[in-house]
Design an enzyme around this catalytic site. Sequence first.
Site, short mmCIF file in Angstrom:
data_model
loop_
_atom_site.label_atom_id
_atom_site.label_comp_id
_atom_site.label_asym_id
_atom_site.label_seq_id
_atom_site.Cartn_x
_atom_site.Cartn_y
_atom_site.Cartn_z
CG ASP A 11 44.83 43.18 32.22
OD1 ASP A 11 44.00 42.93 32.05
OD2 ASP A 11 45.29 42.47 32.96
CB SER A 12 42.35 42.82 35.73
OG SER A 12 42.44 41.93 35.84
CE1 TYR A 43 38.79 44.63 37.17
CE2 TYR A 43 39.09 45.08 34.90
CZ TYR A 43 39.32 45.83 36.40
OH TYR A 43 39.59 46.60 36.03
N GLY A 44 37.03 38.31 35.64
CA GLY A 44 36.96 37.07 35.26
C GLY A 44 34.99 37.07 36.19
CB CYS A 74 41.17 43.13 29.99
SG CYS A 74 39.98 42.28 31.06
CG ASN A 75 40.92 38.37 25.87
OD1 ASN A 75 41.14 37.99 24.76
ND2 ASN A 75 42.82 38.69 26.58
CB THR A 76 37.43 40.03 31.16
OG1 THR A 76 37.69 38.39 31.40
CG2 THR A 76 36.04 39.86 31.81
CD GLU A 173 47.63 40.16 39.25
OE1 GLU A 173 48.04 41.37 40.14
OE2 GLU A 173 47.06 40.43 37.41
CB CYS A 205 42.93 35.34 30.37
SG CYS A 205 43.28 36.72 31.53
CB THR A 206 46.34 39.62 28.47
OG1 THR A 206 45.41 40.61 29.78
CG2 THR A 206 45.78 40.80 27.28
CG HIS A 207 46.44 38.21 34.70
ND1 HIS A 207 44.97 38.33 34.11
CD2 HIS A 207 46.56 38.46 35.60
CE1 HIS A 207 45.73 39.49 34.40
NE2 HIS A 207 46.21 39.63 35.30
#
Length: 309
Positions: A11-12, A43-44, A74-76, A173, A205-207
């Site tokens: 992931d980012s 990454y978005g 990571c969805n993006t 983050e 988004c996994t965040h």
Amino acid sequence: MRKQRVIGLFDSGVGGLTVAKQILEQLPDVRIVYFGDTARVPYGNRSQEELIRFGEESVTFLIGQGAEAIVVACNTSSATALPTLQERFDIPMIGMIEPGARLAVKKTIAGRIGLIATETTVRSKAYSLGVSRALARGSVPENADLRSAWQHGEQAISLVKAQGCPLFVPLIEAGLANSLQARGIARTYLAPLQSSGVDALILGCTHYPFLEPVLKEILGEDVLIVDPALAVLEELKELLAQMKQRDEAKSDPSLELVSTSDALGKSQWRARYFVSGDPELFKQVGNTLLQDSIESVEQVTFVEGSFNL
């Protein structure tokens, strides 16, 4: 000794830990190698070309660490880079979009699905297409009334509103998921979804599961939160079963004698974490989700086409 599979996740940043958490809790015989590309988060707002290159670098690194299957956590990246990565690497890969879309179709009650995601994911329309594909391939709602109405053409099931949330990832983050600032921004982002009458909201988004308490506080009980990580876990279980069947068909006794830890020259580890940025910040934020289970994080640097420890 029974072979333990190693699953690579990337992931980012810390977001993919929401997927790692499900794997660690529900698949006790699996080990994970996690890479967070924190030096290049978020990454978005990246181009597709950048995301493909970042994905190739991450997958190559994880394979080098012993990964036998990859979860693009990571969805993006799942929305933009996954098809190319699947073409270029001979290793099983699972993304976030298709499992998440299927879960949303399954759980919606009114057929009005919403999405919050990065701007790149929203622009890709991947989740809207994913919902349509899920329905075309036989996924149906658990709710009997909606299922019957949809099957008789009386009610639509679709993604009715997608909202880009560019400020969420930097907040998470930075460890500010539960701050007043996060609540104010969330109210602004969620207002159009509430106006659209969504009854199920995909966390695209996994965040975003880091924000789930805040989202539930604002949306109330009438909107179901859909976390694709739960659906990814089920898909991973199916993949592991297929891999086991293939191994048994080979009838190779060594598969029962060699442990993954021996193959990697490690001992007694369940999860390993790598980042391209600040290891301490990743550990601090990540442990808010994993209850202080991250003991160490290794930093890797990208030099001339590969990551070096």
